[in-house]
Write a protein that holds these residues in place. Structure first.
Motif, PDB file in Angstrom:
ATOM      1  N   GLN A  33       0.852  -1.184   0.000  1.00  0.00           N
ATOM      2  CA  GLN A  33       0.000   0.000   0.000  1.00  0.00           C
ATOM      3  C   GLN A  33       0.889   1.236   0.000  1.00  0.00           C
ATOM      4  O   GLN A  33       2.101   1.135  -0.116  1.00  0.00           O
ATOM      5  CB  GLN A  33      -0.890   0.003   1.238  1.00  0.00           C
ATOM      6  N   TRP A  54      -0.500  10.231  -5.991  1.00  0.00           N
ATOM      7  CA  TRP A  54      -1.097   9.305  -5.020  1.00  0.00           C
ATOM      8  C   TRP A  54      -2.031  10.062  -4.080  1.00  0.00           C
ATOM      9  O   TRP A  54      -3.129   9.609  -3.779  1.00  0.00           O
ATOM     10  CB  TRP A  54       0.025   8.590  -4.264  1.00  0.00           C
ATOM     11  N   GLU A  57      -5.251  11.240  -5.880  1.00  0.00           N
ATOM     12  CA  GLU A  57      -6.206  10.144  -6.075  1.00  0.00           C
ATOM     13  C   GLU A  57      -7.007   9.863  -4.810  1.00  0.00           C
ATOM     14  O   GLU A  57      -8.070   9.270  -4.864  1.00  0.00           O
ATOM     15  CB  GLU A  57      -5.464   8.878  -6.506  1.00  0.00           C
ATOM     16  N   ARG A  58      -6.499  10.291  -3.659  1.00  0.00           N
ATOM     17  CA  ARG A  58      -7.163  10.033  -2.392  1.00  0.00           C
ATOM     18  C   ARG A  58      -7.858  11.253  -1.816  1.00  0.00           C
ATOM     19  O   ARG A  58      -8.414  11.204  -0.721  1.00  0.00           O
ATOM     20  CB  ARG A  58      -6.146   9.494  -1.381  1.00  0.00           C
ATOM     21  N   THR A  59      -7.829  12.358  -2.555  1.00  0.00           N
ATOM     22  CA  THR A  59      -8.467  13.589  -2.089  1.00  0.00           C
ATOM     23  C   THR A  59      -9.976  13.462  -2.295  1.00  0.00           C
ATOM     24  O   THR A  59     -10.446  13.170  -3.399  1.00  0.00           O
ATOM     25  CB  THR A  59      -7.910  14.804  -2.846  1.00  0.00           C
TER      26      THR A  59
END
Length: 66
Positions: A33, A54, A57-59
């Motif tokens: 991960q 990265w 993409e997680r916002t």
């Protein structure tokens, strides 16, 4: 043609930016991960652009569910 080299961050720098422990990054790597990284002669480095992607993409959106 010579491609420009990406800027790399050390594990300590990434941990400080994310406000997490270095051990968390190590666990993420072991679990497959976390942000993309490279290992060069035993040293872990994180490409700055890959780290930013990265994170992007997680916002999540600007509101929380009610």
């Amino acid at each position: 043609m010579i491609l420009p080299m990406p800027e790399f961050l050390k594990e300590k720098e990434v941990a400080e930016l994310l406000r997490i422990k270095r051990q968390t990054l190590s666990r993420w790597r072991a679990d497959g991960q976390g942000p993309p990284f490279v290992q060069v002669e035993g040293s872990i480095r994180y490409p700055r652009e890959a780290l930013q992607q990265w994170l992007d993409e997680r916002t999540l959106g600007g509101t929380l569910p009610a």
